[in-house]
Design a protein around this motif. Structure first.
Motif, short mmCIF file in Angstrom:
data_model
loop_
_atom_site.label_atom_id
_atom_site.label_comp_id
_atom_site.label_asym_id
_atom_site.label_seq_id
_atom_site.Cartn_x
_atom_site.Cartn_y
_atom_site.Cartn_z
N ALA A 75 38.60 30.94 42.56
CA ALA A 75 39.64 31.95 42.77
C ALA A 75 39.14 33.11 43.62
CB ALA A 75 40.16 32.47 41.43
N SER A 76 37.88 33.53 43.46
CA SER A 76 37.39 34.68 44.24
C SER A 76 37.28 34.33 45.71
CB SER A 76 36.05 35.18 43.69
OG SER A 76 35.09 34.14 43.70
N TYR A 124 34.59 44.84 51.04
CA TYR A 124 34.23 44.09 49.85
C TYR A 124 32.80 43.55 49.83
CZ TYR A 124 39.19 44.31 48.85
OH TYR A 124 40.46 44.76 48.59
N LEU A 125 32.12 43.55 50.95
CA LEU A 125 30.75 43.00 51.01
C LEU A 125 29.83 43.99 51.69
CD1 LEU A 125 31.68 39.43 52.32
CD2 LEU A 125 31.12 40.03 49.97
N THR A 126 28.61 44.10 51.16
CA THR A 126 27.57 44.88 51.83
C THR A 126 26.59 43.88 52.41
OG1 THR A 126 27.84 46.67 50.23
CG2 THR A 126 25.81 46.65 51.54
N LEU A 127 26.53 43.83 53.75
CA LEU A 127 25.68 42.87 54.44
C LEU A 127 24.53 43.57 55.13
CD1 LEU A 127 28.51 40.79 56.18
CD2 LEU A 127 27.42 40.33 53.99
N VAL A 176 28.50 42.60 46.33
CA VAL A 176 29.85 42.03 46.36
C VAL A 176 30.74 42.89 45.48
CG1 VAL A 176 31.25 40.00 45.82
CG2 VAL A 176 28.93 39.71 46.69
N LYS A 177 31.89 43.31 46.02
CA LYS A 177 32.80 44.19 45.28
C LYS A 177 34.20 43.60 45.22
CE LYS A 177 31.38 47.15 48.28
NZ LYS A 177 30.99 48.19 49.18
#
Length: 198
Positions: A75-76, A124-127, A176-177
């Protein structure tokens, strides 16, 4: 109490071994056996001795939970794809046959897709790069390197350390958020159909 069947010496030794260890490791078993030890004297059961405490019945095995359907298990990932569609129309772009469009038209569409998808990734993501050096720089790959983080290409021979040129610095997710996905929503729906009423 009824007479017990006669057991051979090896059977009695095996039973003694099993009972010895069960008495040591299981308090309920030891409590159940204790009254029996007082009620058996010189090869005979003593009448009027307290009856042994029955062992508690074993708990039923836990019921296997129903398998999670793939759309719930992932689902995510589907939620991320839905956000990329909502902000950057990524699914629309990927489903379109761009062969019939000019390079300028594809480039204009790609700019819109890039802007929206970049917004979602930043939200939503820290890369960060796997290797901090700039592409084209000379790097040394040490012995014991993580093959998940660094892929060797070209003339790969011998044992590390290896010296080479960095072709791509790679990406690693540091944070990941994602918001939680409500069970009331169908995660398979990436974008609802839109109907404009007259």
């Amino acid at each position: 109490m009824t007479e017990q069947p006669s057991l051979s010496l090896p059977a009695r030794l095996w039973l003694a071994f099993l009972c010895f260890w069960r008495v040591l490791v299981s308090r309920p078993f030891a409590q159940a056996v204790w009254p029996l030890s007082a009620s058996y004297d010189s090869g005979k059961w003593v009448s009027g001795a307290p009856s042994p405490t029955p062992l508690p019945s074993p708990a039923p095995p836990p019921k296997a939970s129903a398998p999670v359907p793939p759309e719930r298990e992932h689902a995510s990932a589907l939620a991320l794809l839905s956000m990329l569609q909502r902000e950057g129309r990524l699914v629309d772009f990927l489903q379109e046959n761009v062969a019939a469009f000019s390079d300028a038209e594809v480039g204009a569409a790609a700019r819109i897709v890039h802007e929206g998808c970049r917004k979602v990734v930043k939200q939503y993501l820290t890369l960060e790069p796997v290797l901090p050096e700039t592409e084209g720089a000379s790097v040394t790959v040490p012995q014991g390197f993580d093959a998940n983080r660094i892929r060797l290409t070209g003339n790969v021979a011998g044992q590390p350390p290896h010296a080479g040129s960095l072709k791509h610095h790679g990406w690693v997710t540091k944070e990941v958020k994602f918001p939680s996905v409500s069970p009331a929503l169908d995660p398979r729906v990436l974008a609802p159909a839109e109907v404009e009423l007259a």
